[in-house]
Write an enzyme that holds these catalytic residues in place. Sequence first.
Site, PDB file in Angstrom:
ATOM      1  N   ASP A 191       0.828  -1.213   0.000  1.00  0.00           N
ATOM      2  CA  ASP A 191       0.000   0.000   0.000  1.00  0.00           C
ATOM      3  C   ASP A 191       0.861   1.261   0.000  1.00  0.00           C
ATOM      4  O   ASP A 191       0.521   2.262  -0.615  1.00  0.00           O
ATOM      5  CB  ASP A 191      -0.942   0.018   1.205  1.00  0.00           C
ATOM      6  CG  ASP A 191      -2.029  -1.042   1.060  1.00  0.00           C
ATOM      7  OD1 ASP A 191      -2.206  -1.551  -0.068  1.00  0.00           O
ATOM      8  OD2 ASP A 191      -2.675  -1.373   2.072  1.00  0.00           O
ATOM      9  N   SER A 197     -16.725 -21.785 -30.007  1.00  0.00           N
ATOM     10  CA  SER A 197     -17.328 -22.487 -28.896  1.00  0.00           C
ATOM     11  C   SER A 197     -16.827 -23.925 -28.934  1.00  0.00           C
ATOM     12  O   SER A 197     -16.085 -24.290 -29.852  1.00  0.00           O
ATOM     13  CB  SER A 197     -18.826 -22.412 -29.086  1.00  0.00           C
ATOM     14  OG  SER A 197     -19.430 -22.716 -27.893  1.00  0.00           O
ATOM     15  N   LEU A 198     -17.231 -24.730 -27.988  1.00  0.00           N
ATOM     16  CA  LEU A 198     -16.788 -26.128 -27.986  1.00  0.00           C
ATOM     17  C   LEU A 198     -17.988 -27.057 -28.014  1.00  0.00           C
ATOM     18  O   LEU A 198     -19.023 -26.753 -27.415  1.00  0.00           O
ATOM     19  CB  LEU A 198     -15.997 -26.424 -26.707  1.00  0.00           C
ATOM     20  CG  LEU A 198     -14.640 -25.750 -26.542  1.00  0.00           C
ATOM     21  CD1 LEU A 198     -14.112 -25.996 -25.146  1.00  0.00           C
ATOM     22  CD2 LEU A 198     -13.660 -26.282 -27.575  1.00  0.00           C
ATOM     23  N   GLU A 238      -7.463 -29.807 -19.898  1.00  0.00           N
ATOM     24  CA  GLU A 238      -7.494 -28.616 -19.044  1.00  0.00           C
ATOM     25  C   GLU A 238      -8.812 -28.561 -18.301  1.00  0.00           C
ATOM     26  O   GLU A 238      -9.781 -29.186 -18.718  1.00  0.00           O
ATOM     27  CB  GLU A 238      -7.418 -27.342 -19.903  1.00  0.00           C
ATOM     28  CG  GLU A 238      -6.118 -27.193 -20.620  1.00  0.00           C
ATOM     29  CD  GLU A 238      -6.116 -25.986 -21.542  1.00  0.00           C
ATOM     30  OE1 GLU A 238      -7.138 -25.275 -21.623  1.00  0.00           O
ATOM     31  OE2 GLU A 238      -5.081 -25.780 -22.181  1.00  0.00           O
ATOM     32  N   LYS A 256     -12.254 -26.802 -17.429  1.00  0.00           N
ATOM     33  CA  LYS A 256     -13.128 -25.884 -18.147  1.00  0.00           C
ATOM     34  C   LYS A 256     -13.694 -24.912 -17.124  1.00  0.00           C
ATOM     35  O   LYS A 256     -14.638 -25.215 -16.396  1.00  0.00           O
ATOM     36  CB  LYS A 256     -14.257 -26.654 -18.840  1.00  0.00           C
ATOM     37  CG  LYS A 256     -15.087 -25.789 -19.758  1.00  0.00           C
ATOM     38  CD  LYS A 256     -15.999 -26.654 -20.605  1.00  0.00           C
ATOM     39  CE  LYS A 256     -16.744 -25.878 -21.658  1.00  0.00           C
ATOM     40  NZ  LYS A 256     -17.561 -24.794 -21.153  1.00  0.00           N
ATOM     41  N   GLU A 284     -10.575 -17.017 -19.586  1.00  0.00           N
ATOM     42  CA  GLU A 284     -11.858 -16.918 -18.910  1.00  0.00           C
ATOM     43  C   GLU A 284     -11.756 -15.941 -17.743  1.00  0.00           C
ATOM     44  O   GLU A 284     -10.814 -16.006 -16.965  1.00  0.00           O
ATOM     45  CB  GLU A 284     -12.216 -18.317 -18.380  1.00  0.00           C
ATOM     46  CG  GLU A 284     -13.662 -18.563 -18.152  1.00  0.00           C
ATOM     47  CD  GLU A 284     -14.427 -18.963 -19.426  1.00  0.00           C
ATOM     48  OE1 GLU A 284     -13.863 -18.895 -20.542  1.00  0.00           O
ATOM     49  OE2 GLU A 284     -15.601 -19.335 -19.278  1.00  0.00           O
ATOM     50  N   LYS A 322     -18.395 -32.751 -20.048  1.00  0.00           N
ATOM     51  CA  LYS A 322     -19.156 -32.175 -18.923  1.00  0.00           C
ATOM     52  C   LYS A 322     -19.432 -33.228 -17.864  1.00  0.00           C
ATOM     53  O   LYS A 322     -19.849 -34.337 -18.193  1.00  0.00           O
ATOM     54  CB  LYS A 322     -20.494 -31.638 -19.445  1.00  0.00           C
ATOM     55  CG  LYS A 322     -20.346 -30.531 -20.460  1.00  0.00           C
ATOM     56  CD  LYS A 322     -20.455 -29.194 -19.767  1.00  0.00           C
ATOM     57  CE  LYS A 322     -20.847 -28.146 -20.767  1.00  0.00           C
ATOM     58  NZ  LYS A 322     -21.490 -27.020 -20.168  1.00  0.00           N
ATOM     59  N   CYS A 342     -47.213 -29.892  16.366  1.00  0.00           N
ATOM     60  CA  CYS A 342     -47.561 -28.943  17.424  1.00  0.00           C
ATOM     61  C   CYS A 342     -49.078 -28.815  17.338  1.00  0.00           C
ATOM     62  O   CYS A 342     -49.611 -28.451  16.292  1.00  0.00           O
ATOM     63  CB  CYS A 342     -46.890 -27.599  17.153  1.00  0.00           C
ATOM     64  SG  CYS A 342     -47.565 -26.270  18.151  1.00  0.00           S
ATOM     65  N   CYS A 357     -50.560 -21.384  18.058  1.00  0.00           N
ATOM     66  CA  CYS A 357     -49.126 -21.280  17.740  1.00  0.00           C
ATOM     67  C   CYS A 357     -48.952 -20.219  16.646  1.00  0.00           C
ATOM     68  O   CYS A 357     -49.510 -20.351  15.556  1.00  0.00           O
ATOM     69  CB  CYS A 357     -48.598 -22.635  17.267  1.00  0.00           C
ATOM     70  SG  CYS A 357     -47.010 -22.545  16.411  1.00  0.00           S
TER      71      CYS A 357
HETATM   72  S1  IVH Z   1     -10.723 -23.342 -25.370  1.00  0.00           S
HETATM   73  C1  IVH Z   1     -11.699 -23.231 -29.688  1.00  0.00           C
HETATM   74  N1  IVH Z   1     -10.166 -23.855 -22.859  1.00  0.00           N
HETATM   75  O1  IVH Z   1     -15.667 -22.793 -22.649  1.00  0.00           O
HETATM   76  C2  IVH Z   1     -11.404 -23.337 -28.252  1.00  0.00           C
HETATM   77  N2  IVH Z   1     -12.257 -22.874 -23.374  1.00  0.00           N
HETATM   78  O2  IVH Z   1     -17.731 -23.996 -24.347  1.00  0.00           O
HETATM   79  C3  IVH Z   1     -12.017 -22.264 -27.491  1.00  0.00           C
HETATM   80  N3  IVH Z   1     -13.651 -22.393 -21.414  1.00  0.00           N
HETATM   81  O3  IVH Z   1     -15.891 -20.175 -24.963  1.00  0.00           O
HETATM   82  C4  IVH Z   1     -12.019 -22.383 -26.058  1.00  0.00           C
HETATM   83  N4  IVH Z   1     -12.233 -23.135 -19.909  1.00  0.00           N
HETATM   84  O4  IVH Z   1     -15.413 -19.621 -22.494  1.00  0.00           O
HETATM   85  C5  IVH Z   1     -11.077 -23.361 -23.726  1.00  0.00           C
HETATM   86  N5  IVH Z   1      -9.538 -24.332 -20.686  1.00  0.00           N
HETATM   87  C6  IVH Z   1     -10.420 -23.843 -21.538  1.00  0.00           C
HETATM   88  C7  IVH Z   1     -11.662 -23.306 -21.116  1.00  0.00           C
HETATM   89  C8  IVH Z   1     -12.554 -22.840 -22.079  1.00  0.00           C
HETATM   90  C9  IVH Z   1     -13.423 -22.566 -20.111  1.00  0.00           C
HETATM   91  C10 IVH Z   1     -14.910 -21.821 -21.969  1.00  0.00           C
HETATM   92  C11 IVH Z   1     -14.685 -20.713 -22.976  1.00  0.00           C
HETATM   93  C12 IVH Z   1     -15.316 -21.203 -24.250  1.00  0.00           C
HETATM   94  C13 IVH Z   1     -16.316 -22.183 -23.720  1.00  0.00           C
HETATM   95  C14 IVH Z   1     -16.696 -23.193 -24.797  1.00  0.00           C
END
Ligand code: IVH
Length: 677
Positions: A43, A88-89, A119, A121, A178, A317, A430, A435
Amino acid sequence: MQSLFDQTDLAPERILELRRKILRHDHLYYVEARPEISDRDYDALFSELLDLERLHPDLVTPDSPTQRVGGTPISQFTTVSHAVPMLSLANTYSREEVEDFDRRVRETLEGATPEYVCELKYDGVAMSLTYENCTLALAATRGDGQTGDDVTANVRTIRSVPLRLHQTTISSAIVRGEVYMMNETFLAINEAAEAEGEKPYANPRNLTAGTLKQKDSRQVAKRQLEFVAYWLDTADVNLEEHSTNVDLLRQMGFPTSPAVRLCANVQEVMAFIAEWDEKRYSLPFQIDGIVIKVNSLRHQQELGFIARLPRWAIAYKYEAKKTQTKLRDITLQVGRTGVITPVAELEPTLLAGSTISRATLHNQDYIDELDLRIGDTVVIEKGGDVIPKVSGVVKEERAIDSMPWMMPQTCPCPRHSALHRPEGEANWFCNDSFCPWQLRRRLEHFVSRDAMDIDGLGEKAIAQFIEAGLLKRISDIYQLPNRRSEILALDRWAPKSFEKMFDGITASKQQPYNRVLFALGIRCVGEGVAKMLCKHLTSIESLQGASHEQLTSINEIGDAIATSIRTFFDEPDNRDEISSLKAAGLIFASSAPSLVSQNFAGKTFVFTGELVSITRRQAEEIVEAHGGKASGSVSKKTSFVVAGAEAGSKLAKAVQLGVPVLSEQEFTAMINPRVSS
Ligand code: IVH
C-alpha cells in the site's frame, strides 16, 4: 517524499521504478499466489505512486497500476470485431463420446498419433485480450463469436490481467481466457447483497457476467474478478504446440490453469477426467467440465472447424453434483397443519451452479438413519428434481464430542407448546391452535391463489399483522376492513394498498364452498379431497356431523383423512372459527345451481399450455359446472384436450392417441356458442 520529487527531475524515474515494483508484486500476489511483501508495504508503494502521478499527470500512462481502479462510467459499450473468431466447444457427456472424438481425430490425421492436452473448463465468461506494443489495447467479450463488446475499462481492473506483457520476444498478441470469480468472493458478495435485502445472484458465472456488463468500471474494481489464460495467437514467434503456448502465456505474465496435462493417448485423457471428477470439489472456483485439445497446432489446422466448432477440441461435462459442507445447525420449521420439519442450516456452498444454505431433513427418522449431528461435514446432492438434499455424513471429520440430534420436545415458537408424535407417524406435530408460526402458515395458505385467492394480502402483510396483533386467527382477516386507521399507521401501508386488500377480502366471500373447505387447511384435505367432500356432504353442518364411517364410505376417503377431519371438527376452537367465518359471510354449502348445464356430462377435458382469457382452474371449474370432468393427464378416455400457448407433452400425447384437440377459442365457443361467431 512528495516534496523531494516535486522539485527534482527524479520523479519520472521513481515513477517507473514504483510501477515495476508494483507490477512484480501484483504478479507474485495475483498470479503466483506467493507474495513477498506485506499488504502494508504494498500500500505504501501504491500511494507513493498515486501521489507522484497526481503531481505529474503528464506522466500517467494507461499501463500504470493506478489505472486499475476504474474510470468514468460509460453510457454504452462499443462493438468490436474479433480479428480471429471466438469459437465455442462441442459438449460430450460420456466416455464413449470422448472415444468417438479421438477416433475422428485419428481418422482425419490418417494414422498420426496425436497428443492431447487436458485442461479444466473454467465456468466464467470468455474474454479476448489484444496486446499491442506489449500493452493491453483491447478486451472484448465473445458476443456472437464474430463481434463482441469492448469491455477494456472493466477488464483493466482485474489484477491478474497484465496491463503490460512481461519481457519475452512477444509484443503483439491475442490472448484468450476466462474471467471468473472465486467461490469465496461470490459467497461474500451474495451474503452482503442479501443483508441489503437484494436478490442474491444464482452463481459466480452470472455475477461475473453481470459485473463485466457494468458501465462504471469503479464498481468492477470492487468485485475481485480473476482471469485465466488458455489460448494464444501471435506472429512474433513460431507457435507449434498448445502446451508450449501455455508455457509462453505464463512467461508473458498470465495466470494459467494449475491443471494442464499433456496426454499421450485417449486412455490418459480418461484418467485425467476420472481424477478431476473427484478432485473438482476441492477447487476454490467453479468448473463445468474438462477441455480436451489436440496438442499440435499443425494437427489443429489440419482438423479445422465445422460451423463454429473446432474439430480439434471438445468439452467433457460432468454429471449433476455432490458437494460437502458443514451442518451449522438443525432448526425446526412449523407447517400450517402443525407438522414440525427439521431443516439443515448449512454453511453456504455452491452446488450445480446455485448457492445452498438450507435443506429439508424431513423428520427424526431421516436424521437418525443418516446419524446426522450438528457440526458434521455433510454431503449435499442434487438429484434430478433439483432439490438439494443431505445424503450422507463424512464420519472421519466428526468432532469427538458431537452428540446425536434429538427432536426438541417443544415448538420453536414463543409459546413453546409441547410436541406430539401420533402413533405410526414419522412426523411430530404442534397441536397448539394458537401457535403463531402455524398461524402464519395457515393464513398464508388461506389467502393463497388456489384457496381464497385474496389479492393485496401477501406474506409480508400477514407477518406484519400478526406482529401488530391484528391477526390471531383466520377469521380476523374479515375484521381487517374495519381496522383502517390502525393498518394505515403501519409501515408500507397507504390508502391505495388498503383499498386493494379491502376489495380482495370482500371478493373472497364469493369463493365456492370447496375452496373455503380447502382454505381451512385441515390436515390431509387438499383441493381434490375438498371437492369430493363437497359433492357428498353439501354443507359444513353435514360434514361436521358425519361419523368416521360415513366419511370412509365416500370413495377415496380413507382412515387417515377421516380421522383428520373428525379431529378438526372435534376441536371447539375450530368450530368457533367456522361460526365466525360464517358470520362474516363465507359460503359453507355447495350451491345446487353451480351445475349450469349437463352439456359436458360424461366428457373428460384436459387443459394444457397457457390459456389467455381464463386461468386453467377457472376453465376446469367451468367444465365441472357443465357436468363434465377435468383431469390432469391424457388417456384414451379423454374426450378433449384444450391446448393453449406452448403446450408440450400432453398435446403430443393427444395427437398420438387421436384425442380431439381444441384451441382456447373453440373451448369458450362450446360454453357460450352465441358469443363465438
Ligand atoms: S478453449 C476453440 N479452454 O468454454 C477453443 N475454453 O464452451 C475455445 N472455457 O468459450 C475455447 N475453460 O469460455 C477453452 N480451458 C479452456 C476453457 C474454455 C473454459 C470456456 C470458454 C469457451 C467455452 C466453450
